[in-house]
Scaffold this motif. Structure first.
Motif, mmCIF file in Angstrom:
data_model
loop_
_atom_site.group_PDB
_atom_site.id
_atom_site.type_symbol
_atom_site.label_atom_id
_atom_site.label_comp_id
_atom_site.label_asym_id
_atom_site.label_seq_id
_atom_site.Cartn_x
_atom_site.Cartn_y
_atom_site.Cartn_z
ATOM 1 N N ASN A 157 35.681 43.579 40.469
ATOM 2 C CA ASN A 157 35.813 42.151 40.223
ATOM 3 C C ASN A 157 37.044 41.645 40.969
ATOM 4 O OD1 ASN A 157 35.516 39.563 39.022
ATOM 5 N ND2 ASN A 157 36.947 40.126 37.394
ATOM 6 N N ILE A 158 36.851 40.796 41.982
ATOM 7 C CA ILE A 158 37.972 40.249 42.734
ATOM 8 C C ILE A 158 38.431 38.983 42.029
ATOM 9 C CG2 ILE A 158 38.812 39.506 44.992
ATOM 10 C CD1 ILE A 158 37.852 42.345 45.022
ATOM 11 N N ASP A 159 39.424 39.113 41.169
ATOM 12 C CA ASP A 159 39.878 37.990 40.357
ATOM 13 C C ASP A 159 41.179 38.403 39.673
ATOM 14 O OD1 ASP A 159 39.977 35.553 39.078
ATOM 15 O OD2 ASP A 159 38.038 35.732 38.091
ATOM 16 N N SER A 160 41.777 37.464 38.954
ATOM 17 C CA SER A 160 42.999 37.774 38.212
ATOM 18 C C SER A 160 42.724 38.085 36.754
ATOM 19 C CB SER A 160 43.987 36.602 38.316
ATOM 20 O OG SER A 160 43.388 35.408 37.840
ATOM 21 N N ILE A 161 41.492 37.858 36.288
ATOM 22 C CA ILE A 161 41.120 38.148 34.906
ATOM 23 C C ILE A 161 39.807 38.918 34.890
ATOM 24 C CG2 ILE A 161 42.326 36.165 33.900
ATOM 25 C CD1 ILE A 161 39.651 34.715 33.800
ATOM 26 N N ASP A 162 39.623 39.726 33.844
ATOM 27 C CA ASP A 162 38.379 40.488 33.707
ATOM 28 C C ASP A 162 37.198 39.557 33.484
ATOM 29 O OD1 ASP A 162 39.647 42.914 34.027
ATOM 30 O OD2 ASP A 162 39.971 43.206 31.880
ATOM 31 N N ASN A 163 36.011 40.060 33.839
ATOM 32 C CA ASN A 163 34.792 39.284 33.678
ATOM 33 C C ASN A 163 33.908 39.936 32.621
ATOM 34 O OD1 ASN A 163 31.908 38.406 34.300
ATOM 35 N ND2 ASN A 163 33.061 37.094 35.686
ATOM 36 N N LEU A 164 33.466 39.148 31.650
ATOM 37 C CA LEU A 164 32.666 39.675 30.544
ATOM 38 C C LEU A 164 31.385 40.331 31.037
ATOM 39 C CD1 LEU A 164 32.066 40.031 27.537
ATOM 40 C CD2 LEU A 164 31.209 37.670 27.490
ATOM 41 N N ALA A 165 30.796 39.826 32.103
ATOM 42 C CA ALA A 165 29.537 40.377 32.597
ATOM 43 C C ALA A 165 29.669 41.844 32.973
ATOM 44 C CB ALA A 165 29.042 39.570 33.798
ATOM 45 N N LEU A 166 30.867 42.274 33.388
ATOM 46 C CA LEU A 166 31.071 43.650 33.842
ATOM 47 C C LEU A 166 31.586 44.572 32.750
ATOM 48 C CD1 LEU A 166 32.636 42.917 37.336
ATOM 49 C CD2 LEU A 166 30.565 44.254 36.928
ATOM 50 N N ARG A 167 31.833 44.043 31.565
ATOM 51 C CA ARG A 167 32.395 44.870 30.498
ATOM 52 C C ARG A 167 31.321 45.800 29.928
ATOM 53 N NH1 ARG A 167 34.813 41.568 25.746
ATOM 54 N NH2 ARG A 167 36.214 40.924 27.430
ATOM 55 N N GLY A 168 31.645 47.089 29.858
ATOM 56 C CA GLY A 168 30.722 48.067 29.294
ATOM 57 C C GLY A 168 31.418 48.966 28.300
ATOM 58 N N LYS A 169 30.702 49.952 27.813
ATOM 59 C CA LYS A 169 31.311 50.906 26.884
ATOM 60 C C LYS A 169 32.288 51.829 27.613
ATOM 61 C CE LYS A 169 27.489 50.983 23.551
ATOM 62 N NZ LYS A 169 28.256 50.236 22.546
ATOM 63 N N GLU A 170 32.023 52.071 28.893
ATOM 64 C CA GLU A 170 32.880 52.928 29.698
ATOM 65 C C GLU A 170 33.596 52.085 30.753
ATOM 66 O OE1 GLU A 170 33.425 56.138 29.190
ATOM 67 O OE2 GLU A 170 32.058 56.145 27.469
ATOM 68 N N PRO A 171 34.803 52.488 31.176
ATOM 69 C CA PRO A 171 35.534 51.727 32.204
ATOM 70 C C PRO A 171 34.987 51.991 33.599
ATOM 71 C CG PRO A 171 36.826 53.621 31.494
ATOM 72 C CD PRO A 171 35.602 53.590 30.630
ATOM 73 N N ASN A 172 33.786 51.455 33.860
ATOM 74 C CA ASN A 172 33.126 51.659 35.144
ATOM 75 C C ASN A 172 33.363 50.510 36.116
ATOM 76 O OD1 ASN A 172 31.856 54.199 34.643
ATOM 77 N ND2 ASN A 172 30.365 53.155 33.340
ATOM 78 N N SER A 173 34.291 49.623 35.806
ATOM 79 C CA SER A 173 34.613 48.526 36.713
ATOM 80 C C SER A 173 36.107 48.282 36.689
ATOM 81 C CB SER A 173 33.854 47.251 36.327
ATOM 82 O OG SER A 173 34.288 46.767 35.059
ATOM 83 N N ILE A 174 36.582 47.598 37.715
ATOM 84 C CA ILE A 174 38.005 47.346 37.846
ATOM 85 C C ILE A 174 38.207 45.926 38.365
ATOM 86 C CG2 ILE A 174 38.193 48.190 40.237
ATOM 87 C CD1 ILE A 174 40.804 49.595 39.347
ATOM 88 N N THR A 175 39.255 45.261 37.916
ATOM 89 C CA THR A 175 39.583 43.902 38.344
ATOM 90 C C THR A 175 40.849 43.945 39.184
ATOM 91 O OG1 THR A 175 38.544 42.858 36.423
ATOM 92 C CG2 THR A 175 40.244 41.587 37.565
ATOM 93 N N VAL A 176 40.799 43.315 40.351
ATOM 94 C CA VAL A 176 41.952 43.291 41.244
ATOM 95 C C VAL A 176 41.976 41.957 41.974
ATOM 96 C CG1 VAL A 176 40.590 44.523 42.988
ATOM 97 C CG2 VAL A 176 43.064 44.408 43.206
ATOM 98 N N LYS A 177 43.141 41.339 42.056
ATOM 99 C CA LYS A 177 43.276 40.044 42.709
ATOM 100 C C LYS A 177 43.423 40.182 44.217
ATOM 101 C CE LYS A 177 43.897 35.587 43.085
ATOM 102 N NZ LYS A 177 42.750 34.669 42.967
ATOM 103 N N ASP A 178 44.264 41.129 44.644
ATOM 104 C CA ASP A 178 44.538 41.307 46.069
ATOM 105 C C ASP A 178 44.521 42.803 46.379
ATOM 106 O OD1 ASP A 178 45.487 41.480 48.624
ATOM 107 O OD2 ASP A 178 47.149 40.088 48.340
ATOM 108 N N PRO A 179 43.412 43.321 46.913
ATOM 109 C CA PRO A 179 43.317 44.770 47.152
ATOM 110 C C PRO A 179 44.424 45.309 48.051
ATOM 111 C CG PRO A 179 41.154 43.755 47.304
ATOM 112 C CD PRO A 179 42.149 42.627 47.206
ATOM 113 N N ALA A 180 44.942 44.495 48.954
ATOM 114 C CA ALA A 180 45.977 44.983 49.865
ATOM 115 C C ALA A 180 47.280 45.255 49.142
ATOM 116 C CB ALA A 180 46.213 43.971 50.983
#
Length: 256
Positions: A157-180
């Motif tokens: 998720n390219i953003d500054s806050i987590d997205n509910l659509a990607l929330r699961g039981k396991e931490p299979n996603s990550i949120t990052v604002k600036d990958p660099a």
């Protein structure tokens, strides 16, 4: 009718064929080798939008009768087909649709809406019923099924806050604002189990962030920007997504 049957029947007629993205066909099934190497990019547009002047029902008499001052002239509408067409500013969307890479699902809602923008967004991000409240998102549940083991960058998720659509039981996603500039502190004993399940869960997330950060840095280092992107926040986010894909991050879902 359940959602899977519904999605198998809906889509947009393009060139005489019923088009539905392969990603939706793959939900809940064992992925083929090609699907394992593919990803889907979700672009969430926040704010107001005039849907009737985006994908225009020009053959509906009410459109011109009820919109005498803001209706788009029929001659200006792009890609007219089966009574529908695009706003002239969206001619490139029409091209994408004609190539079979864009499907429009219209009139999406839920029974007896309470007119809350936030509740409506929660419903479509979790795919819940109108009277059902879920804590995991529909993409998060998909990743829980898709990832046989915890995959920190299964979704990005390219953003500054987590997205509910990607929330699961396991931490299979990550949120990052600036990958660099994405950095994570060492988690130390993050993977060690204890007698406290809440502590174990926090440690698991911390370990996942560290691993995900390393994967993202490697993907960025292995790629470069190959085309010109608009100098906007959205343009920059799409540029990051392109580089992560080119860097072989092997992420199933990108979201921004």
């Amino acid at each position: 009718m359940n959602r899977r049957n519904f999605l198998s029947l809906t889509g947009t007629f393009t060139g005489g064929l019923l088009v539905l993205p392969d990603f939706l066909h793959a939900l809940g099934t064992q992925p083929s080798q090609n699907q394992k190497d593919s990803c889907v990019v979700f672009l969430q547009l926040n704010g107001g939008n005039d849907g009737l002047n985006t994908y225009i029902p020009f053959d509906h008499l009410g459109y011109y009768d009820l919109r005498p001052h803001i209706a788009i002239a029929k001659n200006d509408i792009v890609g007219k087909n089966n009574g529908m067409g695009w706003h002239p500013a969206l001619k490139n969307w029409n091209t994408i649709q004609q190539n079979g890479d864009l499907t429009v699902i219209q009139n999406v809602g839920y029974p007896s809406p309470n007119r809350s923008h936030f509740r409506s967004q929660e419903i479509w991000q979790t795919a819940s019923g109108a009277q059902e409240y879920l804590t995991e998102g529909w993409l998060g549940r998909y990743l829980d099924l898709q990832c046989t083991t915890t995959q920190p960058t299964g979704g990005v998720n390219i953003d500054s806050i987590d997205n509910l659509a990607l929330r699961g039981k396991e931490p299979n996603s990550i949120t990052v604002k600036d990958p660099a500039r994405f950095r994570s502190h060492a988690a130390g004993e993050a993977s060690q189990l204890s007698t406290n399940p809440q502590l174990d869960f926090v440690r698991k997330i911390a370990s996942s962030v560290v691993e995900g950060a390393d994967d993202i840095r490697r993907a960025i280092a292995a790629s470069q920007t190959e085309v010109s992107y608009p100098t906007t926040a959205l343009g920059k986010n799409l540029e990051w997504i392109a580089r992560l894909i080119k860097g072989n991050l092997h992420t199933h879902v990108y979201y921004t």
